[in-house]
Design a protein around this motif. Structure first.
Motif, PDB file in Angstrom:
ATOM      1  N   TYR A   1       1.117  11.372  -7.852  1.00 33.05           N
ATOM      2  CA  TYR A   1       1.664   9.793  -8.091  1.00 33.05           C
ATOM      3  C   TYR A   1       2.165  10.125  -9.501  1.00 33.05           C
ATOM      4  O   TYR A   1       2.331   9.874 -10.384  1.00 33.05           O
ATOM      5  CB  TYR A   1       0.509   9.082  -8.248  1.00 33.05           C
ATOM      6  CG  TYR A   1       0.758   8.472  -6.692  1.00 33.05           C
ATOM      7  CD1 TYR A   1       1.605   7.421  -5.955  1.00 33.05           C
ATOM      8  CD2 TYR A   1      -0.355   8.675  -5.791  1.00 33.05           C
ATOM      9  CE1 TYR A   1       1.719   7.054  -4.763  1.00 33.05           C
ATOM     10  CE2 TYR A   1      -0.392   8.245  -4.411  1.00 33.05           C
ATOM     11  CZ  TYR A   1       1.136   7.637  -4.145  1.00 33.05           C
ATOM     12  OH  TYR A   1       0.497   6.789  -2.599  1.00 33.05           O
TER      13      TYR A   1
ATOM     14  N   CYS B   1       4.033   2.458  -5.549  1.00 30.63           N
ATOM     15  CA  CYS B   1       2.263   2.801  -6.224  1.00 30.63           C
ATOM     16  C   CYS B   1       2.012   1.543  -7.344  1.00 30.63           C
ATOM     17  O   CYS B   1       2.080   2.218  -8.661  1.00 30.63           O
ATOM     18  CB  CYS B   1       1.694   4.035  -6.106  1.00 30.63           C
ATOM     19  SG  CYS B   1      -0.244   3.746  -5.948  1.00 30.63           S
TER      20      CYS B   1
ATOM     21  N   ASP C   1      -1.008  -2.286  -5.072  1.00 30.95           N
ATOM     22  CA  ASP C   1      -1.560  -1.694  -3.925  1.00 30.95           C
ATOM     23  C   ASP C   1      -3.422  -2.419  -3.934  1.00 30.95           C
ATOM     24  O   ASP C   1      -4.289  -1.420  -5.055  1.00 30.95           O
ATOM     25  CB  ASP C   1      -1.602  -0.169  -3.991  1.00 30.95           C
ATOM     26  CG  ASP C   1      -1.953   0.581  -2.551  1.00 30.95           C
ATOM     27  OD1 ASP C   1      -2.988  -0.324  -2.217  1.00 30.95           O
ATOM     28  OD2 ASP C   1      -1.750   1.706  -2.507  1.00 30.95           O
TER      29      ASP C   1
ATOM     30  N   ARG D   1      -6.495  -0.020  -3.383  1.00 26.30           N
ATOM     31  CA  ARG D   1      -6.608   1.713  -5.024  1.00 26.30           C
ATOM     32  C   ARG D   1      -7.219   0.018  -6.598  1.00 26.30           C
ATOM     33  O   ARG D   1      -6.890   1.142  -7.006  1.00 26.30           O
ATOM     34  CB  ARG D   1      -5.621   2.004  -5.575  1.00 26.30           C
ATOM     35  CG  ARG D   1      -4.622   3.033  -4.227  1.00 26.30           C
ATOM     36  CD  ARG D   1      -3.431   3.957  -4.693  1.00 26.30           C
ATOM     37  NE  ARG D   1      -2.943   4.260  -3.991  1.00 26.30           N
ATOM     38  CZ  ARG D   1      -3.162   5.679  -3.406  1.00 26.30           C
ATOM     39  NH1 ARG D   1      -3.837   6.639  -4.171  1.00 26.30           N
ATOM     40  NH2 ARG D   1      -2.571   5.782  -2.511  1.00 26.30           N
TER      41      ARG D   1
ATOM     42  N   ASN E   1       8.612   5.100  -2.917  1.00 26.85           N
ATOM     43  CA  ASN E   1       7.336   5.084  -2.654  1.00 26.85           C
ATOM     44  C   ASN E   1       6.432   4.454  -3.971  1.00 26.85           C
ATOM     45  O   ASN E   1       6.023   5.160  -4.784  1.00 26.85           O
ATOM     46  CB  ASN E   1       6.776   6.071  -2.318  1.00 26.85           C
ATOM     47  CG  ASN E   1       5.647   5.900  -1.719  1.00 26.85           C
ATOM     48  OD1 ASN E   1       4.367   5.864  -1.870  1.00 26.85           O
ATOM     49  ND2 ASN E   1       4.546   7.048  -1.144  1.00 26.85           N
TER      50      ASN E   1
ATOM     51  N   ASP F   1       4.297  10.605   0.762  1.00 34.70           N
ATOM     52  CA  ASP F   1       4.986  11.344   1.779  1.00 34.70           C
ATOM     53  C   ASP F   1       6.028  11.783   1.136  1.00 34.70           C
ATOM     54  O   ASP F   1       5.696  12.406   0.503  1.00 34.70           O
ATOM     55  CB  ASP F   1       5.115   9.953   2.830  1.00 34.70           C
ATOM     56  CG  ASP F   1       6.010   8.690   1.795  1.00 34.70           C
ATOM     57  OD1 ASP F   1       6.198   9.118   0.564  1.00 34.70           O
ATOM     58  OD2 ASP F   1       5.779   7.940   2.092  1.00 34.70           O
TER      59      ASP F   1
ATOM     60  N   GLU G   1      -3.296  13.526  -4.706  1.00 34.42           N
ATOM     61  CA  GLU G   1      -3.086  11.931  -4.768  1.00 34.42           C
ATOM     62  C   GLU G   1      -2.476  12.182  -6.653  1.00 34.42           C
ATOM     63  O   GLU G   1      -1.221  12.214  -7.067  1.00 34.42           O
ATOM     64  CB  GLU G   1      -3.857  10.814  -5.048  1.00 34.42           C
ATOM     65  CG  GLU G   1      -4.179  10.461  -3.369  1.00 34.42           C
ATOM     66  CD  GLU G   1      -4.678   9.524  -3.034  1.00 34.42           C
ATOM     67  OE1 GLU G   1      -4.613   8.726  -4.217  1.00 34.42           O
ATOM     68  OE2 GLU G   1      -3.932   8.561  -2.390  1.00 34.42           O
TER      69      GLU G   1
ATOM     70  N   HIS H   1       0.954  -0.820  -0.342  1.00 36.43           N
ATOM     71  CA  HIS H   1      -0.197  -0.036   0.032  1.00 36.43           C
ATOM     72  C   HIS H   1       0.433   1.048   0.291  1.00 36.43           C
ATOM     73  O   HIS H   1       1.786   0.867   0.561  1.00 36.43           O
ATOM     74  CB  HIS H   1      -0.847   0.167   1.063  1.00 36.43           C
ATOM     75  CG  HIS H   1      -2.317   1.151   1.478  1.00 36.43           C
ATOM     76  ND1 HIS H   1      -2.435   1.626   0.554  1.00 36.43           N
ATOM     77  CD2 HIS H   1      -2.021   2.327   1.954  1.00 36.43           C
ATOM     78  CE1 HIS H   1      -3.499   2.580   0.501  1.00 36.43           C
ATOM     79  NE2 HIS H   1      -2.873   3.435   1.730  1.00 36.43           N
ATOM     80  N   SER H   2       0.362   2.191  -0.193  1.00 39.33           N
ATOM     81  CA  SER H   2       1.028   3.730  -0.873  1.00 39.33           C
ATOM     82  C   SER H   2      -0.028   4.851  -0.191  1.00 39.33           C
ATOM     83  O   SER H   2      -1.012   4.613  -1.088  1.00 39.33           O
ATOM     84  CB  SER H   2       1.550   3.651  -2.070  1.00 39.33           C
ATOM     85  OG  SER H   2       2.105   4.913  -2.732  1.00 39.33           O
ATOM     86  N   THR H   3       0.660   5.892  -0.039  1.00 40.42           N
ATOM     87  CA  THR H   3       0.237   6.554   0.113  1.00 40.42           C
ATOM     88  C   THR H   3       1.624   8.167   0.154  1.00 40.42           C
ATOM     89  O   THR H   3       1.665   7.260   0.318  1.00 40.42           O
ATOM     90  CB  THR H   3      -0.110   7.095   1.439  1.00 40.42           C
ATOM     91  OG1 THR H   3       0.817   6.799   2.190  1.00 40.42           O
ATOM     92  CG2 THR H   3      -0.814   6.147   2.040  1.00 40.42           C
TER      93      THR H   3
END
Length: 892
Positions: free
Chosen positions: A491, A83, A145, A148, A81, A39, A487, A35-37
């Protein structure tokens, strides 16, 4: 890594993927590693090419998603990170066809249902079958992920599709008009040019006579589709064709229907092709349509949506087009209008989804004007802002983009995003485009000036949008990028897109167009084009051919790691993969090789002993220095391969490092001197430290076995899982090229000694006397234990200058010379006699071969393959003779 005391976990004797893969995948999921958020780290974003929601895993998916997973896993280990967004496409045509088929099995047809009722069945089907393929991808090890997961019919995603349509319509980029389209009579919908597959088929060419009005004369016209005669509205000739000058201004009669049609003049007709006469059917051929527009011809649509003849055709009404083709041929013959029928090969368009033969058809549809929209997409691929791998696909892309046609985006289906157009009158322009019915009523009142219009007076467009009209927004909409910025700003743009070249125009080009239109920038930085997975006969794998193995069965048999390694090992970017289960077997054997190597090391680990795997090596040990140098050389080379998207080359280097260098050389030389003795702690810590590095390099390619071994090497906390550990960094100071060269020289000597034993029939257990002439005598002497450990030696003499002994076998290793005394190993006199006889035999053989090659009759008249075979015999024979003479010198 912990410093805890080893408790010596039990290591199974055999590696069993079924006991490992599900365990570690669940562990990764439980710890939320994928999982990615957003940062502070730099993102590494990949969006999955969304498979059909009701699809199942096939070999193409296996290859494509393995490549994506390799890229994502490596990036995650490098500290990005990572994703990887998964999801599915609603696949209008394919899914609706499956729902219709299911309903038919229950005795229900689509026309028996209202639109809402049909949509209930479609959603029921989607909920029942949708997402199966994503669960199957987990078996492969895909580190997506999953939180998502996106579906192109999700509420917010659908909203972005509708808003995009409205926006482009308001910009004048979407319009409604009657144009020639590709019609799928099975699905009863329009298709884009890219959804048509052209196949070369065996057809018939029908030569038909058309009578000239008020004359006994006829002109003959050839056609592969005689059924379209029913829609003919002109005969066309070239104005410069002197054969038909006398027909200018006259009319012809359409056979059977007896309709008088004009003879028109247009230089479109090739005077050299056929008879130079062309029948014109404006409603059923793109070029004929253009002729009809130029000459203001009548348009007769003689075919219904299902491929049967319409009432406008006048004859054969309601009959299927192919039945008509057979019948009209007979009727033309009986009427005296059929001159001949000949066999003919031509390319015919088929629907990619239903495999039905496409019919060109004049139809009122919705279109996107592509020329202006596509300009940034062409420019930024050609200037390498977006890079294609391999680069060869740029030319294909450029050709398509420079000749781009307007995009037909309407589909005559119910499953999909319904076009937000509302009709309030009978005129072609009596419609408005709006997001809601309420907004549509307001807009219709303003446009028509009719203030009494109500919601009941408006009817929404029945058609849905082409599936690709939703998927071209994929890199933006998966991050809700039309409505939120946090987001998508983090991304987007994504890093790597992995896809197949056959959807370069369906999807890749259109995503680039949408990226520049709605984000003002590229949607991805790199496009990696995979090849097509084919069977041993070179055919594309498909269910219809029955030549595609079940991926889940392959995983069950060989393990996911074995499948991943086998497929990647044989497929450079953009090149097709001739699939063979032996590839998977090779991957499985590699897993076992790795497992056995680690099991050997683990057997030397004692309980209640603290082990601290390390890469700090003993500077006095050449083997350690060589192995560490090889690890860092490989790290550097693998990084270069990743940068150039040569993943198969990277895997081959890792494979060679583990199998050849570590398993076949390092472990053998690191073993204790006496059988049964244990490694000392220092030696074992170094071996385990190196093995950790190898598992890191291996992990993106073979995640399951690498994680299993990593967890066995030492006690780990959840923060120390291999999948989130650090990627090995290249350290130039760890590479000693002199050590590598020296060790490779000694490897060559050992291999030469093994070859001499084999050729001379000397047992590997028999001690031998060896002499080495080398300019590097001191270094070889310092490390002669390496030679002694891997060869049973009675004596070893190393010198810079020595004369070649008598009665010895020899080998050249670089500039070094190796000699093995043969006095105590073979009967020298008998060996000389044997070699001499063999020389005589080979000389006799070569005499016969040269006799043939010196014979001009043979060389000039025999097939080239036969002559080449004799040349090969001569080359091999001469090489063998030279070798035998060298051997003879060794014993004289």
């Amino acid at each position: 890594m912990s410093d805890s005391t080893n408790t010596k976990k039990e290591i199974p004797a055999q590696y069993d993927p079924s006991q490992v893969e599900d365990k570690w995948y669940q562990y990764w999921m439980d710890n939320n590693y994928f999982h990615s958020t957003p940062d502070e780290r730099e993102p590494f974003t990949v969006v999955i090419p969304p498979p059909n929601v009701t699809g199942v895993l096939h070999m193409g998916h296996m290859l494509n998603n393995t490549i994506q997973d390799v890229l994502v896993r490596k990036a995650r280990m490098q500290g990005y990170n990572a994703c990887w967004v998964p999801g599915t496409d609603h696949a209008s045509i394919a899914t609706e066809a499956k729902v219709v088929r299911k309903l038919r099995e229950k005795g229900v047809t689509k026309k028996d249902l209202t639109r809402d009722e049909f949509m209930e069945h479609a959603w029921e089907w989607t909920h029942e079958h949708g997402g199966i393929i994503l669960e199957q991808l987990k078996k492969l090890g895909a580190s997506c992920d999953w939180d998502r997961t996106t579906f192109t019919m999700d509420e917010k995603y659908s909203e972005s599709v509708i808003d995009t349509f409205i926006d482009l319509f308001n910009k004048g980029k979407i319009y409604r008009g009657a144009r020639m389209i590709n019609w799928d009579p099975a699905a009863k919908t329009a298709l884009s040019d890219e959804e048509v597959i052209h196949k070369e088929v065996n057809s018939k060419l029908y030569h038909v006579r058309y009578k000239i009005v008020d004359s006994d004369e006829y002109v003959t016209i050839a056609t592969t589709r005689p059924e379209t005669i029913l829609g003919d509205t002109a005969v066309c000739i070239n104005p410069d064709d002197e054969r038909y000058t006398h027909l200018h201004g006259k009319k012809a009669i359409v056979p059977l229907v007896n309709r008088e049609i004009p003879i028109i003049l247009d230089d479109y007709v090739d005077m050299e092709f056929g008879t130079g006469c062309l029948k014109v059917t404006p409603a059923h051929d793109l070029n004929d349509y253009d002729l009809g527009q130029r000459h203001n011809l009548e348009t007769i649509n003689m075919m219904n949506a299902d491929g049967t003849v319409s009432e406008e055709g006048e004859l054969y009404i309601g009959m299927d087009r192919f039945d008509v083709r057979k019948q009209i041929s007979k009727d033309l013959d009986e009427a005296g209008n059929l001159v001949e029928v000949e066999d003919y090969k031509n390319k015919v368009g088929y629907s990619e989804r239903t495999d039905a033969v496409i019919e060109p058809r004049l139809s009122l549809q919705w279109w996107v004007a592509m020329k202006e929209l596509s300009e940034p997409a062409l420019e930024n691929v050609m200037n390498d802002n977006i890079q294609f791998h391999p680069e060869k696909f740029k030319n294909t892309y450029r050709h398509w983009m420079e000749n781009v046609r307007d995009w037909c985006i309407s589909r005559q289906l119910w499953w999909g995003h319904r076009i937000p157009a509302y009709y309030y009158g009978e005129g072609d322009d009596d419609f408005v485009v709006a997001k809601t019915l309420k907004e549509a009523v307001k807009a219709a009142k303003e446009k028509s000036g009719n203030k009494k219009l109500t919601a009941g007076d408006l009817k929404q467009e029945e058609d849905v949008l082409d599936t690709w009209f939703s998927s071209w927004l994929w890199p933006i909409s998966v991050f809700d990028g039309f409505y939120k910025k946090d987001e998508v700003d983090y991304y987007y743009p994504t890093n790597d897109l992995v896809t197949a070249p056959e959807i370069m125009f369906f999807w890749v080009a259109r995503m680039i167009i949408a990226g520049y239109e709605y984000r003002g920038e590229l949607p991805f930085k790199n496009v990696y084009y995979t090849g097509i997975v084919r069977d041993k006969q070179g055919r594309k794998m498909s269910k219809s051919l029955g030549n595609s193995p079940d991926p889940l069965e392959l995983i069950s048999q060989y393990g996911a790691d074995g499948i991943r390694m086998g497929m990647l090992f044989a497929t450079p970017a953009g090149n097709d993969l001739p699939f063979d289960s032996k590839l998977c077997e090779q991957g499985s054997k590699f897993s076992n090789k790795i497992w056995n190597a680690f099991r050997f090391l683990s057997m030397n680990m004692e309980e209640d002993v603290e082990y601290n795997p390390t890469t700090e090596i003993d500077s006095e040990n050449l083997v350690d220095r060589w192995m560490m140098s090889r690890i860092h050389q490989t790290i550097k080379e693998v990084e270069e391969d990743f940068q150039n998207y040569k993943l198969n080359d990277a895997l081959k280097k890792v494979y060679s490092l583990i199998w050849d260098d570590f398993c076949d050389w390092y472990i053998e030389l690191a073993k204790p001197a006496n059988y049964g003795d244990k490694f000392d702690n220092e030696r074992l810590n170094v071996a385990l430290g190196m093995f950790e590095q190898l598992m890191k390099l291996l992990h993106p390619f073979m995640p399951f076995i690498s994680e299993e071994i990593w967890q066995h090497i030492d006690e780990r906390s959840s923060e120390e899982a291999l999948c989130i550990s650090d990627w090995p960094e290249f350290d130039d100071s760890k590479i000693n090229t002199e050590d590598v060269t020296l060790f490779e020289s000694m490897q060559g000597m050992i291999s030469a000694l093994r070859n001499i034993r084999s050729e001379m029939g000397v047992s590997p257990k028999k001690d031998i006397e060896v002499l080495i002439k080398t300019s590097n005598a001191q270094k070889i002497e310092e490390n002669e234990w390496i030679l002694r450990k891997l060869q049973v030696l009675k004596s070893l003499f190393i010198a810079t200058d020595l004369k070649k002994p008598k009665a010895c076998a020899s080998a050249l290793v670089g500039n070094d010379e190796i000699y093995v005394q043969m006095f105590d190993l073979v009967d020298v006199d008998k060996e000389i006699e044997r070699i001499q006889k063999e020389i005589q035999r080979v000389e006799g053989f070569l005499k016969g071969v040269n006799g043939k090659l010196n014979n001009s009759n043979f060389v000039d008249n025999a097939p080239e393959a036969v002559v080449q075979n004799e040349r090969n015999k001569k080359r091999d024979g001469e090489a063998n003779l030279e070798k035998l003479k060298e051997q003879l010198k060794d014993f004289q």
